[in-house]
Design an enzyme around this catalytic site. Structure first.
Site, PDB file in Angstrom:
ATOM      1  CG  ASN A 114      -0.368   0.692   2.422  1.00 31.42           C
ATOM      2  OD1 ASN A 114      -0.362   1.919   2.524  1.00 31.42           O
ATOM      3  ND2 ASN A 114       0.155  -0.111   3.355  1.00 31.42           N
ATOM      4  CG  PHE A 118      -0.510   9.194   7.164  1.00 33.52           C
ATOM      5  CD1 PHE A 118      -0.424   7.832   7.384  1.00 33.52           C
ATOM      6  CD2 PHE A 118       0.415  10.022   7.804  1.00 33.52           C
ATOM      7  CE1 PHE A 118       0.549   7.308   8.242  1.00 33.52           C
ATOM      8  CE2 PHE A 118       1.388   9.504   8.652  1.00 33.52           C
ATOM      9  CZ  PHE A 118       1.455   8.143   8.867  1.00 33.52           C
ATOM     10  CB  SER A 181       3.609   5.586   7.278  1.00 31.62           C
ATOM     11  OG  SER A 181       3.208   5.518   5.924  1.00 31.62           O
ATOM     12  CG  ASN A 183       3.113   4.473   1.883  1.00 33.00           C
ATOM     13  OD1 ASN A 183       3.926   4.112   1.051  1.00 33.00           O
ATOM     14  ND2 ASN A 183       2.333   3.618   2.547  1.00 33.00           N
ATOM     15  CB  THR A 184       4.181  10.518   5.180  1.00 29.07           C
ATOM     16  OG1 THR A 184       2.788  10.177   5.171  1.00 29.07           O
ATOM     17  CG2 THR A 184       4.334  12.005   5.431  1.00 29.07           C
ATOM     18  CE  LYS A 223       2.201  -0.091  12.931  1.00 30.60           C
ATOM     19  NZ  LYS A 223       0.817  -0.275  12.438  1.00 30.60           N
ATOM     20  CG  ASN A 252       4.099   1.015   9.565  1.00 32.72           C
ATOM     21  OD1 ASN A 252       3.438   0.534   8.656  1.00 32.72           O
ATOM     22  ND2 ASN A 252       3.831   2.188  10.109  1.00 32.72           N
TER      23      ASN A 252
END
Length: 347
Positions: A114, A118, A181, A183-184, A223, A252
């Site tokens: 994915n 966010f 994450s 993805n940021t 996390k 994660n």
């Protein structure tokens, strides 16, 4: 409800014919409808009382953040038998996330990739959804996961986390700080020692103020990523102790593609979840436990596809576990399998 859960294997092929994110949203809406009239699954055989960060869980199997980003499906998800439910990640302002498609199945290895970024409706809507849920009022433990907006410069990330902490504090049993994450942009840089101490120190200081204001103490967990060197793990362990953080969630998604090399979608950008993460997270958990001693709370997450995997997380040093991708492939009966396996381990 029990009958429906047992038939997930029959329903899954139809869901897998749908585009992945569309199937995700459809399933959450379906669960909302079902739980309104079906008896909740949780029963005496899913009770395995566990203490975590001072909280009393019905069992040590939780839902990982990411499945319900807006906290809009808490009651339906809780009815599946989880001992605790974590929702988010929420950012101060609503944001669309990355362009679609951004969720990809790799069924040959039971993995997902994915790059949501966010995507969420923002803090105000998130809190409204949480307030409407009944999960906490019926004894459920609720974790609220906070992050930073993509448009916020990394140098100002602390401001976003403080805004999130202020917003969710009154409505959470525990709060998770998501700094892992992939993805940021630049988010994982917050795991570096100096940046982490600055962020967590500011959050703990604000928590002291909020505790006085609300007359209740809310634990904070952080996390972290699976793609860490031992020295980085050691620095994180030192930082959480220095800043009086209550727990660590490990881990994660991973950026590694070794486990899925050559498969369709394997080179899509984003975080890889599923069995690919299991061994990586075990190493992180083992190192954390060696650095933090026997009493520090650790939640193990990543690649749990069976009760055996759940036991391996506990044996590595986790006090509780969380599920996400395993639910997509195995269905909700995975929750029972994990509770039963952990119970057998404790006998």
């Amino acid at each position: 409800m029990s009958l429906l859960l047992h038939t997930y294997g029959l329903v899954r092929p139809a869901l897998f014919q749908m585009e992945a994110e569309q199937a995700h949203e459809f399933t959450l809406r379906w669960l909302d409808r079902v739980h309104q009239w079906a008896k909740p699954l949780i029963s005496q055989d899913l009770l395995l009382p566990t203490e975590l960060m001072g909280l009393k869980l019905k069992n040590p199997v939780g839902l990982a953040a990411g499945l319900d980003k807006n906290g809009a499906h808490i009651d339906a998800l809780g009815s599946l038998g989880f001992g605790f439910v974590e929702v988010g990640t929420v950012t101060p302002l609503a944001q669309a996330g990355n362009p679609k498609p951004r969720l990809f199945r790799l069924p040959a290895k039971q993995c997902l990739i994915n790059r949501f970024g966010f995507n969420n409706d923002g803090l105000e809507r998130f809190i409204s959804n949480v307030q409407k849920s009944q999960w906490r009022h019926t004894g459920g433990i609720l974790g609220l996961n906070i992050g930073k907006n993509a448009a916020t410069p990394i140098e100002q990330a602390t401001d976003d986390y403080l805004t999130g902490l202020d917003g969710v504090y009154a409505h959470a049993d525990y709060i998770t700080v998501n700094i892992s994450s992939p993805n940021t942009q630049n988010l994982r840089a917050l795991q570096a020692e100096n940046e982490l101490v600055q962020l967590l120190g500011a959050l703990n200081q604000r928590r002291e103020q909020l505790q006085a204001q609300h007359q209740r103490y809310v634990p904070i967990a952080v996390k972290i990523a699976p793609d860490l060197e031992q020295s980085q793990i050691d620095s994180i362990a030192a930082a959480v102790q220095q800043c009086q953080i209550d727990g660590i969630i490990a881990t994660n998604t991973t950026l590694s593609r070794d486990y899925v090399a050559g498969l369709t979608h394997a080179q899509e950008q984003g975080g890889l979840s599923g069995p690919a993460v299991h061994a990586l997270s075990l190493k992180v958990i083992e190192r954390l436990r060696s650095q933090l001693g026997n009493d520090f709370p650790i939640i193990g997450v990543g690649g749990i596809n069976s009760g055996i995997n759940a036991v391996e997380k506990i044996q590595a040093g986790a006090n509780a576990i969380q599920l996400y991708t395993g639910l997509i492939y195995q269905g909700p009966l995975l929750i029972r399998d994990c509770v039963d396996a952990i119970r057998n381990l404790q006998r």
